[in-house]
Design a protein around this motif. Structure first.
Motif, short mmCIF file in Angstrom:
data_model
loop_
_atom_site.label_atom_id
_atom_site.label_comp_id
_atom_site.label_asym_id
_atom_site.label_seq_id
_atom_site.Cartn_x
_atom_site.Cartn_y
_atom_site.Cartn_z
N GLY A 12 0.83 -1.19 0.00
CA GLY A 12 0.00 0.00 0.00
C GLY A 12 0.87 1.25 0.00
O GLY A 12 0.57 2.22 -0.69
N GLY A 52 -1.08 -0.04 3.78
CA GLY A 52 -0.27 0.84 4.62
C GLY A 52 -0.32 2.32 4.27
O GLY A 52 0.01 3.17 5.09
N ARG A 56 -2.77 1.10 9.13
CA ARG A 56 -2.18 -0.14 9.63
C ARG A 56 -2.70 -0.40 11.03
O ARG A 56 -2.75 0.53 11.84
CB ARG A 56 -0.66 0.00 9.76
CG ARG A 56 0.09 -0.18 8.49
CD ARG A 56 1.58 -0.11 8.80
NE ARG A 56 2.34 0.38 7.67
CZ ARG A 56 2.67 -0.36 6.63
NH1 ARG A 56 2.33 -1.62 6.58
NH2 ARG A 56 3.36 0.17 5.65
N GLY A 57 -3.02 -1.64 11.32
CA GLY A 57 -3.57 -1.99 12.63
C GLY A 57 -2.68 -1.56 13.77
O GLY A 57 -3.15 -1.16 14.84
N ASP A 71 -6.90 -3.67 13.06
CA ASP A 71 -6.55 -4.60 11.98
C ASP A 71 -7.68 -4.71 10.96
O ASP A 71 -7.43 -4.76 9.75
CB ASP A 71 -6.22 -5.98 12.56
CG ASP A 71 -4.77 -6.06 13.05
OD1 ASP A 71 -3.95 -5.23 12.63
OD2 ASP A 71 -4.47 -6.97 13.85
N ILE A 132 -6.21 -11.91 4.64
CA ILE A 132 -6.81 -13.25 4.78
C ILE A 132 -8.11 -13.16 5.57
O ILE A 132 -8.78 -14.16 5.80
CB ILE A 132 -5.84 -14.29 5.41
CG1 ILE A 132 -5.44 -13.89 6.83
CG2 ILE A 132 -4.63 -14.51 4.56
CD1 ILE A 132 -4.72 -15.01 7.56
N ASN A 134 -8.34 -12.09 8.72
CA ASN A 134 -8.15 -12.24 10.17
C ASN A 134 -7.15 -11.21 10.70
O ASN A 134 -6.16 -10.91 10.02
CB ASN A 134 -7.57 -13.62 10.48
CG ASN A 134 -8.60 -14.71 10.30
OD1 ASN A 134 -9.70 -14.64 10.85
ND2 ASN A 134 -8.27 -15.69 9.49
N THR A 139 -0.53 -8.37 4.83
CA THR A 139 -0.81 -8.70 3.44
C THR A 139 0.37 -9.49 2.82
O THR A 139 0.17 -10.15 1.80
CB THR A 139 -1.12 -7.43 2.62
OG1 THR A 139 -0.11 -6.46 2.87
CG2 THR A 139 -2.48 -6.87 2.99
#
Ligand code: UDP
Length: 237
Positions: A12, A52, A56-57, A71, A132, A134, A139
């Motif tokens: 990103g 990103g 970002r988480g 996330d 995914i 989760n 990534t």
């Protein structure tokens, strides 16, 4: 051509170009042209794009937002990038499908492995959004996992650096680039390639990774044609 089915990982952050945030239209345009060149060769192309440039988480914790919530916000950011990429690829006449790691039915198909493979066989570019699906993953890990699932020949990690270096080339002028390196050496030397989960998945499934500079015109095409571009990471050097 050397590879029949590729999984291209685009960060990103790279999409920001020279901006501080968001999507740089010129960068997006360049990516579309690079992808089109390999698509025209008949290569089957799957793409994982990061988030990103938007969120970002890990940022969440600093701002009082719950990490897991952060996330999911990051995963949504990847969907925004994926939609932008999808749009520009279609503008250039390519057929695409966007598949999401979690349900966002109005804009993406859910990820169904067999369906993804079918799309690739039919020549559609498959973009995997929402990671995914989760939290606590990246990534990069998504790229490795999806590549294994759809039986891609290689993971192509497009970055703004032209490969894996002995040290960070932006900080250490004596750093040199590897042309070939084994997964084992990446672990032993603690090299910053992809996160550990992503590398372990590739190592265990004997799936090569090439780290290369996606911003250099022609790099993607050249490496698909078998030229030595960037750094190749394999089980045995
Ligand atoms: N993310 C996640 N699970 C995934 C993929 C991504 O939780 O399977 C979140 C995570 O917070 C990550 C963010 O989405 O920080 C954006 O993805 P990433 O940082 O990998 O993007 P990139 O570094 O490639 O821009």
């Amino acid at each position: 051509m050397k590879y029949k089915r590729i999984l291209l990982k685009l960060s990103g952050e790279a999409l920001m170009g020279s901006q501080q945030f968001g999507i740089d239209p010129q960068r997006l345009e360049q990516y579309a042209q690079e992808v089109k060149r390999v698509k025209e060769l008949g290569v089957e192309v799957a793409i994982v794009i990061g988030g990103g440039n938007i969120y970002r988480g890990i940022q969440a914790e600093r701002t009082g937002i719950d990490r897991v919530q952060g996330d999911y916000m990051g995963m949504l950011a990847t969907v925004i990038n994926a939609m932008a990429l999808q749009s520009i690829l279609e503008k250039h006449g390519m057929f695409t499908r966007l598949m999401s790691g979690f349900k966002i039915e109005q804009v993406c198909e859910p990820f169904i492995r067999r369906r993804a493979v079918r799309h690739l066989e039919k020549g559609r570019i498959v973009i995997f959004g929402a990671g995914i699906g989760n939290p606590y993953f990246t990534t990069d890990s998504t790229a490795s996992l999806r590549a294994i699932e759809v039986e891609a020949d290689v993971v192509l990690k497009g970055t703004r650096v032209d490969g894996v270096y002995t040290a960070d080339p932006e900080k250490d002028p004596t750093a040199t680039r590897y042309t070939n390196i084994s997964f084992q050496e990446v672990f032993e030397k603690g090299l910053n390639v992809m996160d550990m989960t992503a590398i372990t998945l590739c190592q265990e499934n004997n799936l090569p990774i090439i780290v290369f500079d996606m911003n250099k015109t022609g790099n993607l095409y050249n490496l698909v044609m078998g030229e030595e571009v960037g750094t190749l990471i394999t089980t045995n050097k």
